[in-house]
Design an enzyme around this catalytic site. Structure first.
Site, PDB file in Angstrom:
ATOM      1  N   HIS A  12       0.811  -1.220   0.000  1.00  0.00           N
ATOM      2  CA  HIS A  12       0.000   0.000   0.000  1.00  0.00           C
ATOM      3  C   HIS A  12       0.846   1.273   0.000  1.00  0.00           C
ATOM      4  O   HIS A  12       0.386   2.320  -0.433  1.00  0.00           O
ATOM      5  CB  HIS A  12      -0.912  -0.009   1.237  1.00  0.00           C
ATOM      6  CG  HIS A  12      -0.135  -0.159   2.511  1.00  0.00           C
ATOM      7  ND1 HIS A  12       0.433  -1.361   2.888  1.00  0.00           N
ATOM      8  CD2 HIS A  12       0.206   0.732   3.480  1.00  0.00           C
ATOM      9  CE1 HIS A  12       1.066  -1.201   4.042  1.00  0.00           C
ATOM     10  NE2 HIS A  12       0.946   0.061   4.415  1.00  0.00           N
ATOM     11  N   CYS A  68       7.710  -0.679  -2.052  1.00  0.00           N
ATOM     12  CA  CYS A  68       6.944  -0.491  -0.824  1.00  0.00           C
ATOM     13  C   CYS A  68       7.209   0.946  -0.394  1.00  0.00           C
ATOM     14  O   CYS A  68       7.732   1.729  -1.190  1.00  0.00           O
ATOM     15  CB  CYS A  68       7.310  -1.527   0.244  1.00  0.00           C
ATOM     16  SG  CYS A  68       9.026  -1.495   0.811  1.00  0.00           S
ATOM     17  N   GLY A  71      10.972   0.886   0.026  1.00  0.00           N
ATOM     18  CA  GLY A  71      11.645  -0.036  -0.901  1.00  0.00           C
ATOM     19  C   GLY A  71      12.505  -1.061  -0.181  1.00  0.00           C
ATOM     20  O   GLY A  71      12.991  -2.012  -0.798  1.00  0.00           O
ATOM     21  N   ILE A  72      12.674  -0.876   1.115  1.00  0.00           N
ATOM     22  CA  ILE A  72      13.615  -1.726   1.859  1.00  0.00           C
ATOM     23  C   ILE A  72      13.026  -3.102   2.135  1.00  0.00           C
ATOM     24  O   ILE A  72      13.612  -4.135   1.795  1.00  0.00           O
ATOM     25  CB  ILE A  72      14.040  -1.032   3.172  1.00  0.00           C
ATOM     26  CG1 ILE A  72      14.803   0.262   2.878  1.00  0.00           C
ATOM     27  CG2 ILE A  72      14.908  -1.979   4.008  1.00  0.00           C
ATOM     28  CD1 ILE A  72      15.062   1.129   4.099  1.00  0.00           C
ATOM     29  N   HIS A 101      26.631  -4.133 -13.275  1.00  0.00           N
ATOM     30  CA  HIS A 101      27.517  -4.884 -12.374  1.00  0.00           C
ATOM     31  C   HIS A 101      26.838  -6.074 -11.717  1.00  0.00           C
ATOM     32  O   HIS A 101      27.496  -7.064 -11.413  1.00  0.00           O
ATOM     33  CB  HIS A 101      28.050  -3.962 -11.267  1.00  0.00           C
ATOM     34  CG  HIS A 101      29.056  -2.978 -11.752  1.00  0.00           C
ATOM     35  ND1 HIS A 101      29.867  -2.250 -10.903  1.00  0.00           N
ATOM     36  CD2 HIS A 101      29.395  -2.584 -13.010  1.00  0.00           C
ATOM     37  CE1 HIS A 101      30.658  -1.447 -11.608  1.00  0.00           C
ATOM     38  NE2 HIS A 101      30.384  -1.622 -12.883  1.00  0.00           N
TER      39      HIS A 101
HETATM   40  C1  RB5 Z   1       4.431   0.093   5.398  1.00  0.00           C
HETATM   41  O1  RB5 Z   1       3.965   1.062   6.268  1.00  0.00           O
HETATM   42  C2  RB5 Z   1       5.961   0.172   5.281  1.00  0.00           C
HETATM   43  O2  RB5 Z   1       6.545  -0.359   6.421  1.00  0.00           O
HETATM   44  C3  RB5 Z   1       6.443  -0.566   4.065  1.00  0.00           C
HETATM   45  O3  RB5 Z   1       5.840  -0.011   2.942  1.00  0.00           O
HETATM   46  C4  RB5 Z   1       7.927  -0.530   3.792  1.00  0.00           C
HETATM   47  O4  RB5 Z   1       8.433   0.759   3.847  1.00  0.00           O
HETATM   48  C5  RB5 Z   1       8.730  -1.502   4.541  1.00  0.00           C
HETATM   49  O5  RB5 Z   1       9.954  -1.635   4.351  1.00  0.00           O
END
Ligand code: RB5
Length: 149
Positions: A12, A68, A71-72, A101
């Site tokens: 989301h 997300c 992105g992590i 790379h």
């Molecule tokens: C969701 O709130 C958030 O934790 C997720 O989108 C992301 O950033 C997690 O790494």
């Protein structure tokens, strides 16, 4: 095997950017496999990272785009599969190097970190940059699929 298909998924936290990029890719005539999510209701990012990894493992798409909020989390999820080389990028140079790379097959971005114009540039770079098949890069990328232990 649908080598032309680009899979895309987000939680989301990046659904607006995902919808933007689906339209961007389709306008280029690319086939898009949209793995969701498609609403703003809170969902769990690992589910979408795993769905992407499975789609690539199954040959349903050759490359993917995952997002997300940061992105992590979704990049960590996808990278738990040895077939996946997911690169979290924040700029075009990272997108280029991820291909040259690392032979990245999944581009990751943060929907709360990057704007739509820069995201488009990163996607274009990711899709249009070849892996530099130098011996050292081939060796290192092969090592990624075979971690010790
Ligand atoms: C969701 O709130 C958030 O934790 C997720 O989108 C992301 O950033 C997690 O790494």
């Amino acid at each position: 095997m649908s080598n032309d298909t680009i899979a895309i998924a987000s939680d989301h936290g990046a659904v607006t950017l995902k919808q933007h990029l689906v339209a961007f890719l389709e306008a280029k005539g690319l086939k898009v496999l949209d793995l969701g999510t498609n609403g703003t209701e809170s969902v769990d990012y690992p589910e979408y990272g795993y769905a992407m990894a499975q789609a690539i493992k199954d040959g349903k798409a050759s490359r993917g785009i995952l997002m997300c909020g940061s992105g992590i989390g979704i990049s960590i999820a996808a990278n738990r599969f040895p077939e996946i080389r997911a690169a979290l990028v924040t700029d075009v140079t990272c997108a280029r190097l991820a291909r040259e790379h690392n032979n990245a097959n999944v581009l990751c971005m943060g929907g709360r970190m990057i704007g739509p114009d820069l995201a488009e540039e990163c996607v274009d770079t990711f899709l249009n940059t070849a892996f530099d098949q130098g011996e050292r890069h081939l060796r290192r990328v092969a090592m990624l699929s075979n971690p010790p232990g």
